[in-house]
Scaffold this motif. Sequence first.
Motif, short mmCIF file in Angstrom:
data_model
loop_
_atom_site.label_atom_id
_atom_site.label_comp_id
_atom_site.label_asym_id
_atom_site.label_seq_id
_atom_site.Cartn_x
_atom_site.Cartn_y
_atom_site.Cartn_z
N GLN A 69 -22.73 12.10 -12.16
CA GLN A 69 -22.06 13.21 -11.48
C GLN A 69 -23.07 14.30 -11.21
N THR A 70 -23.03 14.83 -10.00
CA THR A 70 -23.78 16.04 -9.67
C THR A 70 -22.87 16.87 -8.79
N GLY A 71 -22.62 18.09 -9.22
CA GLY A 71 -21.67 18.93 -8.48
C GLY A 71 -20.31 18.25 -8.42
N ASN A 72 -19.75 18.18 -7.21
CA ASN A 72 -18.43 17.57 -7.08
C ASN A 72 -18.51 16.16 -6.50
N HIS A 73 -19.61 15.47 -6.78
CA HIS A 73 -19.75 14.09 -6.33
C HIS A 73 -20.16 13.19 -7.49
N VAL A 74 -19.66 11.96 -7.44
CA VAL A 74 -20.10 10.91 -8.35
C VAL A 74 -20.80 9.86 -7.51
N LEU A 104 -10.27 8.66 -12.92
CA LEU A 104 -9.84 8.43 -11.54
C LEU A 104 -8.91 9.51 -11.00
N ASP A 105 -8.26 10.24 -11.90
CA ASP A 105 -7.35 11.29 -11.46
C ASP A 105 -8.10 12.48 -10.84
N ARG A 106 -9.41 12.49 -10.94
CA ARG A 106 -10.21 13.57 -10.32
C ARG A 106 -10.72 13.21 -8.93
N VAL A 107 -10.48 11.97 -8.49
CA VAL A 107 -10.98 11.54 -7.18
C VAL A 107 -10.26 12.29 -6.07
N ILE A 131 -20.23 6.66 -3.11
CA ILE A 131 -20.29 8.11 -3.33
C ILE A 131 -18.85 8.58 -3.28
N VAL A 132 -18.46 9.28 -4.33
CA VAL A 132 -17.05 9.69 -4.50
C VAL A 132 -17.00 11.20 -4.72
N GLU A 133 -16.15 11.90 -3.95
CA GLU A 133 -15.93 13.33 -4.17
C GLU A 133 -14.87 13.50 -5.24
N ILE A 134 -15.10 14.43 -6.15
CA ILE A 134 -14.15 14.69 -7.23
C ILE A 134 -13.75 16.17 -7.26
N ALA A 135 -12.60 16.43 -7.86
CA ALA A 135 -12.13 17.80 -8.04
C ALA A 135 -12.76 18.39 -9.28
#
Length: 152
Positions: free
Chosen positions: A30-35, A84-87, A148-152
């Motif tokens: 994770q870096t910032g709001n991306h995995v 996964l609830d943060r995706v 690449i996945v954006e997360i909350a």
Amino acid sequence: MADVYARLEELGLRIPPVVPPVAAYVPAVQTGNHVYVSGQLPLVDGKLPATGLVGADVTPEQAKDLARQAAINVLAAVESLVGLDRVVKIVKIVGFVASAPGFTGQPGVVNGASELFGEVFGEAGKHARSAVGVSALPLDTPVEIEAIVEIA
């Protein structure tokens, strides 16, 4: 995002434990709001269901199923790192397909992963992607999927 865990249950999908790395890397960072998820193989219980080149040893249909399994392993990496609830969004995937000479059906194979993300996340599962044919992949796997996945 609606309850992703309820959606997985509706689909009858079980997220396995994260696949341990086969070399010197971690499954996801994770870096910032991306995995950023390292390339995931279609391992099931530590074993590859098939090996070899797509278009020779493995049919495109089998390879599409393997891409789906690799995408499930992408979800396992995200789940183990942040949940996964943060995706928020599947931003991009790259699918690598170990291809026999002359095989050009990589996009159809990688659809196995793309369709899985759409089933699980709906509109948030739509992503940019690349489908790349290669001469060989680690452990003689037919497919590998990274994301690449954006997360909350």
